[in-house]
Design a protein around this motif. Structure first.
Motif, PDB file in Angstrom:
ATOM      1  N   ARG A 104      38.377  41.428  32.239  1.00  0.00           N
ATOM      2  CA  ARG A 104      37.363  40.505  32.719  1.00  0.00           C
ATOM      3  C   ARG A 104      37.961  39.754  33.910  1.00  0.00           C
ATOM      4  O   ARG A 104      39.123  39.363  33.864  1.00  0.00           O
ATOM      5  N   ILE A 105      37.181  39.624  34.966  1.00  0.00           N
ATOM      6  CA  ILE A 105      37.647  38.748  36.050  1.00  0.00           C
ATOM      7  C   ILE A 105      36.668  37.579  36.168  1.00  0.00           C
ATOM      8  O   ILE A 105      35.465  37.783  36.034  1.00  0.00           O
ATOM      9  N   PRO A 106      37.194  36.393  36.345  1.00  0.00           N
ATOM     10  CA  PRO A 106      38.614  36.073  36.463  1.00  0.00           C
ATOM     11  C   PRO A 106      39.292  36.065  35.087  1.00  0.00           C
ATOM     12  O   PRO A 106      38.648  35.781  34.083  1.00  0.00           O
ATOM     13  N   ASP A 107      40.573  36.350  35.097  1.00  0.00           N
ATOM     14  CA  ASP A 107      41.376  36.386  33.876  1.00  0.00           C
ATOM     15  C   ASP A 107      42.429  35.290  33.995  1.00  0.00           C
ATOM     16  O   ASP A 107      43.165  35.246  34.988  1.00  0.00           O
ATOM     17  N   ARG A 108      42.487  34.428  32.994  1.00  0.00           N
ATOM     18  CA  ARG A 108      43.404  33.280  33.081  1.00  0.00           C
ATOM     19  C   ARG A 108      44.873  33.695  33.135  1.00  0.00           C
ATOM     20  O   ARG A 108      45.730  32.888  33.461  1.00  0.00           O
TER      21      ARG A 108
END
Lengths: 194, 359
Positions: A104-108
């Motif tokens: 998934r973007i954004p990805d922490r």
């Protein structure tokens, strides 16, 4: 390299000889450019919709100059109001359907924060893209993911992450509550078509 | 013609026009101490270096052969724009070379070496990166380019630079006041006013900026959040106050920052707001580059004290002295060939006043 060559001549006073015609013309040219430049940087944000016919017409005149210098911006930060986020979910698969990678973007986990923000802007801009070009965006994202993971098929989804209200948080609802996510499939893309 | 000029109304108009022209010239072209633009160049250069070095961590993902944003997609987006980028001519095998050269140019701009050339090249580098990945950008990139442009116009390498250091070694004195330094700084100031004004008035279209809930919507966004601020849900009045203060500050910045009494208040509030954006919304880079823009409003004395503080720290280290230092500056000047410099002129925010006027 000469450092003192552009030392400024003092402004002429009534007792001193006047500036040379060349210098006078160059000063007029700089003044003319200043008027145009300052007008252009005001017109750029003023022409963002909703805007008047006057502002849009003025922008038609100055936009080549603004775009050439990368000054064509609206500066509408968090306006008209802060909105929910849009994320991009992907699944890279082999031809037999087995999953190579999910993400998934954004990805922490993306660091530093600036790089995280670059990825966040990709999904945010995707949500705001005109309907007629969205397919081009999705294909571009799918092609990148497919090549990166060596996948045969890439499935994409757009995730809207809605914001909780103040009463909801007071009642113990977290910012990542499952009900605050809405997932819409964008389709499956075959990588051999790219 | 002369008879017309004797008519009081016409004479008044001529006087006003002359007064306006004097004010215009004083505002834009009064020679100013270039130290502040030098400091702004160093800070902007550091941010440019960091911003572009971070691209290097995902160069393949954004500038490689199959990037997030394909060439077809970006060209479609820019088909009616006057957007250019050297990245369109860089083959994938030369990608890292182009990136390394770009970082080298930005490093030279930051330290102020061959600045008249490297500032123009730094501008081209910053614009080229921005135009290749337009959908991965945000406010940081806009301000980066804006500052680089104005520091190029303002001859940002005139002071606080290796160029100046080399010039002094060749026997030239410290940087003299320059109209270009003032022009560059004024352009930054005016542009910052435009940015804040439109950031403020555009918020007036949104109901949440009126009902006081907008700051909550910013803090409650998990993707932006870098610090848990949900405790504010129990302090709605504080949220309302922050929301209204943000709009008021942005809308009135362009007027009040020119007032000598209000300026510290506006800059102080701006510093708090941008540090808050950095700490709470995780946008440190954006917050800091906006503060660099705001720093253009600082008095020359502050810039000089920053530079002299660093100079004193350097002077405190043991260093080999080639020429015996003389106690009297004039004799040192005679030995070294340096011309002693007088006091550096500060920016005069008002109209010029001659000594006769002052008396």
């Amino acid at each position: 390299m000469e450092f003192e060559s552009d030392r400024e001549e003092p402004m002429p006073d009534p007792g001193s000889p006047p500036w040379s015609p060349r210098r006078r013309w160059s000063r007029w040219a700089v003044n003319g450019w200043l008027v145009l430049h300052v007008s252009a940087i005001i017109i750029a944000p003023a022409s963002v919709a909703p805007s008047s016919f006057l502002a849009v017409t003025a922008w038609e005149v100055v936009h080549p100059y603004l775009q050439l210098l990368y000054l064509n911006h609206g500066y509408h930060f968090f306006a008209p109001e802060p909105s929910y986020s849009t994320l991009l979910e992907f699944q890279a698969e082999r031809a037999d359907g087995s999953v190579i990678a999910r993400g998934r973007i954004p990805d922490r986990r993306i660091v530093p924060r600036l790089l995280y923000h670059r990825h966040f802007m990709l999904s945010e801009h995707m949500a705001g893209a005109p309907e007629e070009v969205r397919e081009l965006w999705h294909r571009s994202f799918a092609e990148h993911i497919g090549r990166k993971y060596g996948a045969d098929v890439v499935r994409l989804s757009q995730v809207s992450h809605y914001l909780p209200t103040i009463p909801a948080v007071q009642q113990g609802i977290g910012l990542d509550h499952p009900d605050s996510y809405e997932v819409v499939s964008l389709g499956a893309y075959r990588c051999d078509e790219f | 013609m002369r008879r017309i000029l004797t008519v009081p109304a016409v004479r008044g108009l001529v006087e006003r026009s002359r007064s306006f022209a004097e004010g215009w010239n004083a505002f834009w072209f009064t020679p100013a101490d270039p130290t502040l633009t030098g400091v702004l160049r160093v800070l902007t250069g550091l941010m440019l270096l960091y911003t572009h070095a971070v691209w290097g961590l995902a160069l393949d993902d954004f500038f490689g052969p199959t990037p997030w944003l394909s060439a077809e997609m970006v060209r479609d987006h820019q088909q009616f724009e006057f957007a250019y980028s050297f990245w369109w001519w860089v083959e994938p095998e030369w990608m890292w070379t182009a990136h390394g050269l770009s970082l080298a140019i930005l490093a030279l701009f930051t330290v102020g070496l061959w600045t008249r050339v490297t500032s123009v090249l730094a501008l081209i580098v910053a614009i080229s990166y921005a135009n290749r990945v337009p959908m991965a950008l945000f406010g940081l990139d806009q301000i980066n380019v804006m500052l680089t442009l104005y520091l190029t116009i303002g001859d940002g390498g005139r002071a606080v630079s290796l160029d100046r250091w080399l010039a002094r070694r060749r026997g030239k004195g410290p940087a003299t006041p320059s109209a270009r330094a003032n022009l560059g700084r004024r352009l930054i100031q005016i542009h910052m006013c435009v940015i804040y004004f439109f950031a403020g008035v555009s918020k007036l279209q949104g109901p949440s900026w009126w009902d006081g809930e907008a700051m909550w919507l910013a803090f409650a966004n998990l993707e932006y959040q870098s610090m848990d601020m949900t405790w504010l849900a129990w302090h709605p009045l504080l949220l309302n106050a922050m929301t209204h203060a943000t709009v008021l500050w942005e809308v009135f910045f362009c007027a009040l920052v020119w007032n000598r009494w209000w300026r510290p208040v506006m800059l102080g509030c701006g510093t708090a707001m941008h540090l808050g954006i950095g700490a709470c919304l995780g946008m440190w880079t954006f917050g800091l580059i906006m503060l660099v823009g705001c720093a253009s409003f600082l008095p020359d004395e502050v810039a000089r004290s920053i530079v002299s503080a660093f100079s004193r720290r350097r002077a405190g280290r043991p260093a080999r002295v080639a020429i015996p230092a003389a106690a009297v500056p004039a004799s040192a000047a005679a030995k070294t060939g340096h011309r002693p410099m007088g006091a550096v002129v500060s920016v005069d925010y008002g109209r010029h006043r001659s000594p006769a006027d002052a008396s």
